[in-house]
Design a protein around this motif. Structure first.
Motif, mmCIF file in Angstrom:
data_model
loop_
_atom_site.group_PDB
_atom_site.id
_atom_site.type_symbol
_atom_site.label_atom_id
_atom_site.label_comp_id
_atom_site.label_asym_id
_atom_site.label_seq_id
_atom_site.Cartn_x
_atom_site.Cartn_y
_atom_site.Cartn_z
ATOM 1 N N SER A 174 -31.217 -166.688 -23.158
ATOM 2 C CA SER A 174 -30.066 -166.116 -23.843
ATOM 3 C C SER A 174 -29.307 -167.227 -24.574
ATOM 4 N N GLU A 175 -28.365 -166.834 -25.415
ATOM 5 C CA GLU A 175 -27.672 -167.798 -26.278
ATOM 6 C C GLU A 175 -26.186 -167.871 -25.944
ATOM 7 N N PRO A 181 -28.882 -172.758 -25.760
ATOM 8 C CA PRO A 181 -29.453 -171.833 -24.778
ATOM 9 C C PRO A 181 -28.569 -171.717 -23.542
ATOM 10 N N ASP A 182 -28.528 -170.517 -22.972
ATOM 11 C CA ASP A 182 -27.676 -170.247 -21.823
ATOM 12 C C ASP A 182 -28.514 -170.213 -20.540
ATOM 13 N N PRO A 186 -36.345 -162.671 -18.047
ATOM 14 C CA PRO A 186 -37.431 -161.901 -18.664
ATOM 15 C C PRO A 186 -37.081 -161.534 -20.107
ATOM 16 N N VAL A 187 -38.094 -161.325 -20.908
ATOM 17 C CA VAL A 187 -37.885 -160.994 -22.314
ATOM 18 C C VAL A 187 -37.327 -159.577 -22.428
ATOM 19 N N PRO A 188 -36.163 -159.381 -23.092
ATOM 20 C CA PRO A 188 -35.608 -158.030 -23.258
ATOM 21 C C PRO A 188 -36.544 -157.162 -24.107
ATOM 22 N N MET A 204 -30.360 -162.738 -33.819
ATOM 23 C CA MET A 204 -31.284 -163.330 -32.872
ATOM 24 C C MET A 204 -31.374 -164.820 -33.139
ATOM 25 N N ASN A 205 -31.192 -165.619 -32.080
ATOM 26 C CA ASN A 205 -31.292 -167.081 -32.179
ATOM 27 C C ASN A 205 -31.649 -167.597 -30.790
ATOM 28 N N ASN A 206 -32.900 -167.328 -30.397
ATOM 29 C CA ASN A 206 -33.288 -167.510 -28.998
ATOM 30 C C ASN A 206 -34.590 -168.281 -28.853
#
Length: 296
Positions: A174-175, A181-182, A186-188, A204-206
């Motif tokens: 996550s961002e 990055p946070d 798992p991929v949403p 989107m910036n992940n």
């Protein structure tokens, strides 16, 4: 395009594939297949780059500082962004070492200074192999001490309303509000492209991990498609899709996670001793889209 020098640019052509490259950043500034653009000039310091190399690492460094091997290092912003971003290669004027109608090889070197503690030599070869655009990048530590290095490519792919992407990953980051990055997870579903699907209409910036280095992009309106293959150190990728523009998206093969200097195991950054090197190659192979896929 006709091959030759035009100011600081070189034009390459093989069959249906035509690419223009620049000494500035060793960047691709235009790329077409069957006269259809598949990369768009939308990035770089002047917005004129369709792909640039990220070296000696990509993305940002939190706090413009890092610690490595018991020493503290500092960076200075290198663009209008408050954080040092994407390394130095994309901002520099590279030396043209060799070229022909189908390839160009560039090199760029720098010494450590107040902007960055990295001293290195990097080379990039941009060549056409049949209907494939090949981007081969390497970096060698030319400093006096080991440092964590990385590299990547930052292509700006054309985006149409029907652009479809296929790419698989095991883990998604996550961002944070500062674009770093946070947390991993798992991929949403909306960012799960294991099966071909349309790009989502959202920011989107992940970063993604657990990638086999393969991807596919289809442009039904243009009648063309691309397969992307990343080899060598390029085991991760970023997806960037802005909301203020809908004419491009970025699929960025990288050797490491953004802000790897502050992550466990340096986020995949490779500690290189003086004289050691790191390399990765991205191949974008173009072809026509099968008739049954066009206009879906």
């Amino acid at each position: 395009m006709n091959q030759g020098r035009v100011a600081d640019e070189i034009e390459l052509r093989h069959g249906d594939l035509a690419v223009r490259v620049s000494r500035r950043g060793a960047a691709v500034t235009a790329a077409t297949y069957r006269e259809m653009p598949f990369l768009v000039a939308a990035g770089g310091p002047n917005g004129a780059m369709a792909n640039f190399a990220m070296v000696p690492f990509g993305n940002r460094v939190e706090g413009n500082a890092m610690s490595f091997a018991g020493r503290d290092y500092a960076f200075q912003p290198n663009t209008s962004d408050p954080l040092y971003r994407h390394g130095d290669g994309w901002l520099g004027l590279w030396q043209l070492e060799d070229s022909s109608s189908e390839h160009a090889r560039f090199s760029f070197s720098r010494s450590a200074d107040r902007v960055s503690p990295y001293a290195y030599l990097t080379r990039q070869e941009i060549r056409l192999a049949g209907d494939a655009l090949v981007l081969a990048l390497s970096v060698e530590n030319r400093g006096a001490a080991p440092l964590p290095f990385g590299l990547g490519q930052h292509p700006f792919f054309v985006r149409t309303s029907q652009t479809r992407l296929t790419i698989a990953a095991d883990r998604y980051w996550s961002e944070r509000p500062d674009h770093l990055p946070d947390v991993p997870g798992p991929v949403p579903d909306y960012f799960d492209f294991r099966s071909e699907k349309l790009l989502p209409q959202r920011w989107m910036n992940n970063a993604f991990e657990g990638w086999n280095g393969r991807a596919a992009i289809a442009w039904p309106e243009l009648g063309i498609q691309a397969t992307l293959q990343a080899d060598g150190a390029l085991e991760r990728f970023m997806l960037y899709m802005p909301v203020d523009r809908n004419d491009f998206f970025c699929l960025e093969p990288m050797s490491h996670l953004p802000n790897g200097h502050h992550l466990p195991d340096f986020g995949g950054l490779a500690p290189l001793a003086p004289g050691e090197s790191l390399a990765g190659t991205v191949t974008i192979r173009m072809s026509g889209l099968p008739a049954q896929s066009e206009g879906r």
